[in-house]
Design a protein around this motif. Structure first.
Motif, PDB file in Angstrom:
ATOM      1  N   ASP A 109      -5.556  11.506  -5.235  1.00 54.48           N
ATOM      2  CA  ASP A 109      -4.208  12.031  -5.403  1.00 54.48           C
ATOM      3  C   ASP A 109      -3.582  12.294  -4.038  1.00 54.48           C
ATOM      4  N   ARG A 110      -2.254  12.172  -3.981  1.00 52.25           N
ATOM      5  CA  ARG A 110      -1.552  12.266  -2.692  1.00 52.25           C
ATOM      6  C   ARG A 110      -1.951  13.512  -1.902  1.00 52.25           C
ATOM      7  N   ILE A 111      -2.009  13.388  -0.548  1.00 53.19           N
ATOM      8  CA  ILE A 111      -2.434  14.523   0.274  1.00 53.19           C
ATOM      9  C   ILE A 111      -1.248  15.284   0.850  1.00 53.19           C
ATOM     10  N   MET A 163       0.849  -1.187   0.000  1.00 52.29           N
ATOM     11  CA  MET A 163       0.000   0.000   0.000  1.00 52.29           C
ATOM     12  C   MET A 163       0.886   1.240   0.000  1.00 52.29           C
ATOM     13  N   ASP A 164       0.506   2.275  -0.728  1.00 50.99           N
ATOM     14  CA  ASP A 164       1.290   3.518  -0.734  1.00 50.99           C
ATOM     15  C   ASP A 164       1.085   4.296   0.561  1.00 50.99           C
ATOM     16  N   ALA A 165       2.046   5.177   0.866  1.00 50.24           N
ATOM     17  CA  ALA A 165       2.002   5.919   2.125  1.00 50.24           C
ATOM     18  C   ALA A 165       1.233   7.227   2.025  1.00 50.24           C
ATOM     19  N   ASP A 166       0.778   7.583   0.828  1.00 46.32           N
ATOM     20  CA  ASP A 166       0.290   8.952   0.621  1.00 46.32           C
ATOM     21  C   ASP A 166      -1.233   9.103   0.616  1.00 46.32           C
ATOM     22  N   PHE A 167      -1.941   8.109   1.181  1.00 40.34           N
ATOM     23  CA  PHE A 167      -3.412   8.143   1.277  1.00 40.34           C
ATOM     24  C   PHE A 167      -4.107   8.022  -0.068  1.00 40.34           C
ATOM     25  N   SER A 168      -3.380   7.631  -1.111  1.00 39.20           N
ATOM     26  CA  SER A 168      -4.043   7.394  -2.400  1.00 39.20           C
ATOM     27  C   SER A 168      -4.880   6.123  -2.328  1.00 39.20           C
ATOM     28  N   HIS A 169      -4.420   5.156  -1.544  1.00 39.21           N
ATOM     29  CA  HIS A 169      -5.112   3.871  -1.428  1.00 39.21           C
ATOM     30  C   HIS A 169      -6.042   3.893  -0.220  1.00 39.21           C
TER      31      HIS A 169
HETATM   32 MG   LIG Z   1       1.152   8.157  -4.772  1.00 37.99          MG
END
Ligand SMILES: [Mg+2]
Ligand SMILES: Nc1nc2c(ncn2[C@@H]2O[C@H](COP(=O)(O)OP(=O)(O)OP(=O)(O)O)[C@@H](O)[C@H]2O)c(=O)[nH]1
Length: 246
Positions: A201-203, A92-98
Motif C-alpha cells: 500500500d502507498r507509503i 509504474m506507480d509513483a507511490d512505492f506500491s510497485h
Molecule cells: Mg497506488
C-alpha cells in the motif's frame, strides 16, 4: 535493451525523489539502460518541479500536462515523449506500491523473446501487503470481469514492460486507470511473462482511485468486449503466458 518507464504523478511530492533515486539505483546495480519519464498533471504540491530538478542527477525527464487528465492517458502521452530509441516501454506507480526490484527480470524477459512482462500479484511468489479486505475484493471482482479476455492472472496490473513494436498500430483507449488491461487486450506481444512481486500500500500521499475510476473501468471493459465480439481484437489465448517461478 534500452527502455523507458513512465511514472504518472498527481500530488506525489512526498515520494517522487526517493522513487527516482531507487529506480536509478536498481538500473545501475543491474547495468540497465533505463529512462524514467514522469508525467505530471500540474500537481499542486510541486511534484513536477521536483521531477525537473531531479533531471540534473538522475536519468529522468518530466512531461508536464496542464491538469489532471487521467492515469492511462498520462502513460500513453509519456510513451510518446520517451526517447525514440527505447525498444521497450513500461509503466509504474509513483507511490512505492510497485517493486522496482523486479524490473531487471522484466527487461531480461523481453530480451529473451517475451513481448510483454507483467508485474503480478496473482502468481506464486506474488501478493498484496496492507490492503483492507474491501480493496482486495474489489480487485478480485475487477479481475474476474476481465478474465475471458486473457489467460494472464493479474489483468489489472499497472506495472509492466512491453516491447514498443507490440504497440505499433494499436489504438489504446486513454480512459481511466487501467492502461495495463488496454495493452494486455490489444497489443501484439506474442508471449507474455508474469513476474511475481508483492504489492505494498502507498507509503505517502493520497489515493486517486475513486468511484469515477470504477465506472471508467466498466466503460473500458464494455468497449473492449464490444471490439472482441466484432472480431476486431485478437482472441484471448494468443501466444503463451508463462509465470516465472521465484
Ligand atoms: Mg497506488
Ligand atoms: N499524471 C497523472 N497521474 C495520475 C492520475 N491519477 C493517478 N495518477 C498516478 O497514478 C498512480 C496510481 O494512482 P494511485 O492513487 O496510487 O491509485 P491506486 O494505486 O489504485 O490507489 P492507492 O495506492 O490506494 O492510492 C500514482 O502514481 C498517481 O499519482 C492522473 O490523473 N494524472
Amino acid at each position: 535493451m534500452k527502455f523507458s518507464v513512465v511514472v504518472p504523478t498527481y500530488n506525489e511530492a512526498g515520494g517522487i525523489e526517493r522513487l527516482v533515486a531507487h529506480l536509478d539505483g536498481v538500473f545501475r546495480a543491474n547495468g540497465l539502460d533505463g529512462e524514467i519519464i514522469v508525467v505530471d498533471d500540474n500537481s499542486l504540491d510541486g511534484t513536477g518541479r521536483i521531477a525537473d530538478e531531479l533531471g540534473a542527477r538522475y536519468p529522468v525527464r518530466c512531461l508536464h500536462r496542464p491538469g489532471k487528465l487521467g492515469l492511462s492517458s498520462g502513460v500513453i502521452d509519456g510513451w510518446a515523449f520517451a526517447r525514440p530509441d527505447s525498444e521497450a516501454l513500461g509503466a509504474m506507480d509513483a507511490d512505492f506500491s510497485h517493486d522496482a526490484e523486479i524490473i531487471p527480470k522484466m527487461v531480461q524477459a523481453l530480451e529473451s523473446g517475451y513481448g510483454l512482462a507483467v508485474g503480478s500479484r496473482y502468481v506464486r511468489g506474488g501478493g498484496i501487503r496492507n490492503w483492507p479486505l474491501r480493496r482486495k475484493i474489489t480487485s478480485l471482482v475487477a479481475i474476474a470481469l476481465a478474465k475471458p479476455l486473457t489467460p494472464l492472472r493479474d489483468i489489472t496490473s499497472g506495472f509492466f514492460l512491453v516491447r514498443r513494436s507490440a504497440l505499433e498500430g494499436v489504438a489504446l483507449d486513454p480512459i481511466g486507470f487501467k492502461i495495463g488491461l488496454e495493452v494486455i487486450a490489444k497489443a501484439h506481444y506474442g508471449r507474455a511473462l508474469e513476474v511475481p512481486y508483492v504489492f505494498t500500500d502507498r507509503i505517502a500521499g493520497e489515493s486517486k482511485l475513486n468511484q469515477r475510476e470504477i465506472v471508467n473501468y466498466l466503460k473500458q471493459l464494455r468497449r473492449i468486449y464490444a471490439l472482441r465480439l466484432r472480431g476486431m481484437l485478437p482472441s484471448g489465448m494468443r501466444g503463451k503466458v508463462t509465470s516465472e517461478t521465484p
